[in-house]
Design a protein around this motif. Structure first.
Motif, mmCIF file in Angstrom:
data_model
loop_
_atom_site.group_PDB
_atom_site.id
_atom_site.type_symbol
_atom_site.label_atom_id
_atom_site.label_comp_id
_atom_site.label_asym_id
_atom_site.label_seq_id
_atom_site.Cartn_x
_atom_site.Cartn_y
_atom_site.Cartn_z
ATOM 1 N N VAL A 191 0.836 -1.205 0.000
ATOM 2 C CA VAL A 191 0.000 0.000 0.000
ATOM 3 C C VAL A 191 0.870 1.254 0.000
ATOM 4 C CG1 VAL A 191 -1.633 1.345 1.361
ATOM 5 C CG2 VAL A 191 -1.978 -1.106 1.086
ATOM 6 N N ILE A 192 1.882 1.292 0.875
ATOM 7 C CA ILE A 192 2.750 2.474 0.951
ATOM 8 C C ILE A 192 3.513 2.668 -0.356
ATOM 9 C CG2 ILE A 192 4.797 3.425 2.088
ATOM 10 C CD1 ILE A 192 3.816 2.066 4.673
ATOM 11 N N GLY A 193 4.038 1.556 -0.907
ATOM 12 C CA GLY A 193 4.799 1.659 -2.141
ATOM 13 C C GLY A 193 3.959 2.132 -3.311
ATOM 14 N N LEU A 194 2.760 1.573 -3.474
ATOM 15 C CA LEU A 194 1.909 1.953 -4.596
ATOM 16 C C LEU A 194 1.386 3.378 -4.459
ATOM 17 C CD1 LEU A 194 -0.117 -1.334 -5.193
ATOM 18 C CD2 LEU A 194 1.747 -0.421 -6.561
ATOM 19 N N VAL A 195 1.038 3.766 -3.232
ATOM 20 C CA VAL A 195 0.538 5.125 -3.016
ATOM 21 C C VAL A 195 1.635 6.156 -3.262
ATOM 22 C CG1 VAL A 195 -0.304 6.717 -1.247
ATOM 23 C CG2 VAL A 195 -1.312 4.460 -1.453
ATOM 24 N N ARG A 196 2.858 5.817 -2.868
ATOM 25 C CA ARG A 196 3.958 6.792 -2.963
ATOM 26 C C ARG A 196 4.519 6.922 -4.375
ATOM 27 N NH1 ARG A 196 8.985 7.206 1.337
ATOM 28 N NH2 ARG A 196 9.934 9.073 0.467
ATOM 29 N N PHE A 197 4.594 5.813 -5.079
ATOM 30 C CA PHE A 197 5.304 5.833 -6.358
ATOM 31 C C PHE A 197 4.403 5.669 -7.583
ATOM 32 C CE2 PHE A 197 8.383 4.180 -3.209
ATOM 33 C CZ PHE A 197 9.336 5.197 -3.289
ATOM 34 N N THR A 198 3.136 5.368 -7.390
ATOM 35 C CA THR A 198 2.246 5.187 -8.535
ATOM 36 C C THR A 198 0.895 5.831 -8.250
ATOM 37 O OG1 THR A 198 1.219 3.099 -7.800
ATOM 38 C CG2 THR A 198 3.347 2.948 -8.938
ATOM 39 N N ASP A 199 0.065 5.857 -9.275
ATOM 40 C CA ASP A 199 -1.314 6.343 -9.137
ATOM 41 C C ASP A 199 -2.310 5.187 -9.223
ATOM 42 O OD1 ASP A 199 -0.453 8.984 -8.962
ATOM 43 O OD2 ASP A 199 -0.401 9.198 -11.148
ATOM 44 N N VAL A 200 -1.824 3.978 -9.003
ATOM 45 C CA VAL A 200 -2.669 2.799 -9.128
ATOM 46 C C VAL A 200 -3.658 2.744 -7.971
ATOM 47 C CG1 VAL A 200 -2.691 0.287 -9.153
ATOM 48 C CG2 VAL A 200 -0.891 1.524 -10.358
ATOM 49 N N PRO A 201 -4.962 2.586 -8.245
ATOM 50 C CA PRO A 201 -5.951 2.461 -7.160
ATOM 51 C C PRO A 201 -5.819 1.108 -6.465
ATOM 52 C CG PRO A 201 -7.002 2.134 -9.277
ATOM 53 C CD PRO A 201 -5.585 2.541 -9.570
ATOM 54 N N ILE A 202 -5.905 1.105 -5.147
ATOM 55 C CA ILE A 202 -5.678 -0.134 -4.406
ATOM 56 C C ILE A 202 -6.772 -0.452 -3.394
ATOM 57 C CG2 ILE A 202 -3.174 -0.099 -4.609
ATOM 58 C CD1 ILE A 202 -3.057 1.240 -1.903
ATOM 59 N N LEU A 203 -7.649 0.476 -3.085
ATOM 60 C CA LEU A 203 -8.639 0.273 -2.034
ATOM 61 C C LEU A 203 -10.018 0.007 -2.621
ATOM 62 C CD1 LEU A 203 -7.570 3.127 0.439
ATOM 63 C CD2 LEU A 203 -6.803 0.742 0.383
ATOM 64 N N GLY A 204 -10.807 -0.792 -1.890
ATOM 65 C CA GLY A 204 -12.155 -1.095 -2.333
ATOM 66 C C GLY A 204 -12.200 -2.184 -3.388
ATOM 67 N N THR A 205 -13.305 -2.258 -4.087
ATOM 68 C CA THR A 205 -13.486 -3.269 -5.132
ATOM 69 C C THR A 205 -13.467 -2.678 -6.539
ATOM 70 O OG1 THR A 205 -15.894 -3.035 -4.914
ATOM 71 C CG2 THR A 205 -14.827 -4.790 -3.644
ATOM 72 N N GLN A 206 -13.472 -1.343 -6.644
ATOM 73 C CA GLN A 206 -13.427 -0.708 -7.950
ATOM 74 C C GLN A 206 -13.055 0.752 -7.766
ATOM 75 O OE1 GLN A 206 -17.698 -1.367 -8.811
ATOM 76 N NE2 GLN A 206 -17.868 0.854 -9.020
ATOM 77 N N SER A 207 -12.655 1.385 -8.865
ATOM 78 C CA SER A 207 -12.313 2.806 -8.834
ATOM 79 C C SER A 207 -13.593 3.624 -8.969
ATOM 80 C CB SER A 207 -11.349 3.139 -9.978
ATOM 81 O OG SER A 207 -10.148 2.396 -9.855
ATOM 82 N N TYR A 208 -13.833 4.494 -8.001
ATOM 83 C CA TYR A 208 -15.052 5.299 -8.021
ATOM 84 C C TYR A 208 -14.774 6.661 -8.669
ATOM 85 C CZ TYR A 208 -16.856 1.797 -4.833
ATOM 86 O OH TYR A 208 -17.257 0.610 -4.282
ATOM 87 N N GLY A 209 -15.766 7.183 -9.337
ATOM 88 C CA GLY A 209 -15.628 8.468 -10.008
ATOM 89 C C GLY A 209 -14.885 8.386 -11.317
ATOM 90 N N VAL A 210 -14.713 7.153 -11.836
ATOM 91 C CA VAL A 210 -13.995 6.963 -13.091
ATOM 92 C C VAL A 210 -14.983 6.498 -14.154
ATOM 93 C CG1 VAL A 210 -12.173 5.684 -14.274
ATOM 94 C CG2 VAL A 210 -11.859 6.395 -11.888
ATOM 95 N N ILE A 211 -14.929 7.111 -15.317
ATOM 96 C CA ILE A 211 -15.775 6.701 -16.437
ATOM 97 C C ILE A 211 -14.963 5.759 -17.320
ATOM 98 C CG2 ILE A 211 -17.078 7.463 -18.445
ATOM 99 C CD1 ILE A 211 -17.498 10.131 -17.048
ATOM 100 N N PHE A 212 -15.380 4.508 -17.386
ATOM 101 C CA PHE A 212 -14.653 3.516 -18.173
ATOM 102 C C PHE A 212 -15.129 3.545 -19.622
ATOM 103 C CE2 PHE A 212 -14.752 1.887 -13.797
ATOM 104 C CZ PHE A 212 -13.394 1.740 -13.571
ATOM 105 N N PRO A 213 -14.204 3.456 -20.564
ATOM 106 C CA PRO A 213 -14.603 3.522 -21.985
ATOM 107 C C PRO A 213 -15.399 2.318 -22.448
ATOM 108 C CG PRO A 213 -12.267 3.012 -21.773
ATOM 109 C CD PRO A 213 -12.758 3.363 -20.400
ATOM 110 N N ASN A 214 -15.203 1.174 -21.796
ATOM 111 C CA ASN A 214 -15.926 -0.033 -22.200
ATOM 112 C C ASN A 214 -16.006 -0.987 -21.013
ATOM 113 O OD1 ASN A 214 -13.324 -1.481 -22.164
ATOM 114 N ND2 ASN A 214 -12.937 -0.336 -24.063
ATOM 115 N N ALA A 215 -16.762 -2.066 -21.200
ATOM 116 C CA ALA A 215 -16.959 -3.043 -20.123
ATOM 117 C C ALA A 215 -15.668 -3.772 -19.775
ATOM 118 C CB ALA A 215 -18.033 -4.050 -20.530
ATOM 119 N N ALA A 216 -14.809 -3.991 -20.769
ATOM 120 C CA ALA A 216 -13.545 -4.687 -20.513
ATOM 121 C C ALA A 216 -12.677 -3.896 -19.541
ATOM 122 C CB ALA A 216 -12.803 -4.924 -21.825
#
Length: 320
Positions: free
Chosen positions: A152-177
């Motif tokens: 968690v610390i590594g990903l939060v500090r060095f990347t923008d990858v979402p790690i909490l919950g079951t999905q990214s909220y507030g994001v509009i996905f271009p397709n179902a995939a």
């Protein structure tokens, strides 16, 4: 076989009740109060307090509280102290997430444990065997919550990858995939962390079983007939060495379900483990009674499945 399954089911039912009873007593005897009000709150009248205690059976002895909660659980009338919602409804919302997480973690543990165990046995006594052994012992010794915090610390500090919950909220996905890929990422990360210890343990079991099988007389006979080494190793030795993998299924379940309480909390994963953790903090006894019983039942069913699979894989085992 049928008599064995019926007998084990009967024993499992008794054990599930005993496990939930003991855990209920341990939780209720710890310091803390289930009452949602402060002792100095002037708005809470004695009548309100008595009605609350009566509704949730808190005015009864502990053993009677347990049986009344179990009765309400099987009747579908068990309510949560926290929000007065039906406990089965709350569990039903969280159970699919926990089952998905634990199934994926079990698949990862068994698959990679088998591969590493076979690889180590094939190179027994050599450098690859030594390296896999060292890594296995390191992973066994490393606590899951520590690995989780590092990730968690590594990903939060060095990347923008979402790690909490079951999905990214507030994001509009271009397709179902893209949406399903995002959800898979959210479940894969805690599942990998949850499976690390299982991979290490299963690899050691498989390695030991493979090495023992390779010393059997029929293996030496197969080699004497001039069969290819890989044929002897994979076709004859491996088939008779996967019994620890089958029996390991029953051993994996308690560790996965127990570990998921911590992992789900760290990754904010909305599963049954996190619900149980929140119920402990809030002294939500009805929810804890239901969760403990369901988890105990799942573990016992897993052990039963493990025993049956063991008999299927090894015909020498007779269940009388």
């Amino acid at each position: 076989m049928l008599n064995f399954i019926i007998r084990r089911l009967a024993i499992s039912v008794v054990l599930a009740f005993l496990i939930s009873l003991i855990s209920f007593f341990i939780i209720t005897l710890t310091p803390g109060s289930p009452y949602p009000w402060g002792e100095l709150n002037p708005k809470i009248t004695p009548q309100v307090k008595e009605a609350f205690k009566k509704k949730f059976h808190l005015d009864r002895p502990l053993i009677e509280q347990y049986w009344l909660n179990m009765r309400d659980l099987f009747n579908g009338n068990l309510k949560s102290i926290k929000d007065d919602r039906p406990v089965l409804q709350k569990i039903g919302e969280r159970l699919p997430a926990t089952i998905s997480l634990n199934v994926l973690a079990a698949v990862i543990s068994l698959s990679f444990g088998l591969a590493l165990g076979v690889y180590a046995a094939k190179h027994a006594g050599k450098t690859p065997d030594l390296l896999t052994s060292i890594l296995a012992f390191i992973f066994i010794a490393m606590p899951g919550f520590w690995i989780s915090y590092l990730i968690v610390i590594g990903l939060v500090r060095f990347t923008d990858v979402p790690i909490l919950g079951t999905q990214s909220y507030g994001v509009i996905f271009p397709n179902a995939a893209s949406m399903w890929l995002d959800r898979f990422w959210h479940i894969a990360l805690p599942a990998v962390v949850l499976s690390i210890g299982g991979i290490a343990v299963q690899s050691r079991f498989i390695r030991a079983s493979m090495i023992e099988t390779l010393r059997e007389d029929y293996i030496r006979t197969a080699r004497a007939k001039g069969l290819e080494p890989d044929t002897v190793f994979f076709k004859h030795a491996l088939r008779n060495s996967i019994r620890p993998l089958i029996t390991g299924i029953g051993g994996l379940l308690p560790g996965l379900i127990g570990g998921s309480v911590i992992i789900e909390t760290i990754f904010a994963y909305p599963g049954l483990g996190r619900l149980g953790y929140e119920a402990v903090l809030e002294r939500d006894y009805p929810t804890l009674v239901a969760i403990n019983f369901i988890v105990a039942a799942l573990i016992l069913i897993g052990n039963l499945i493990s025993d049956v699979l063991y008999a299927v894989v090894d015909p020498r085992v007779r269940l009388e």
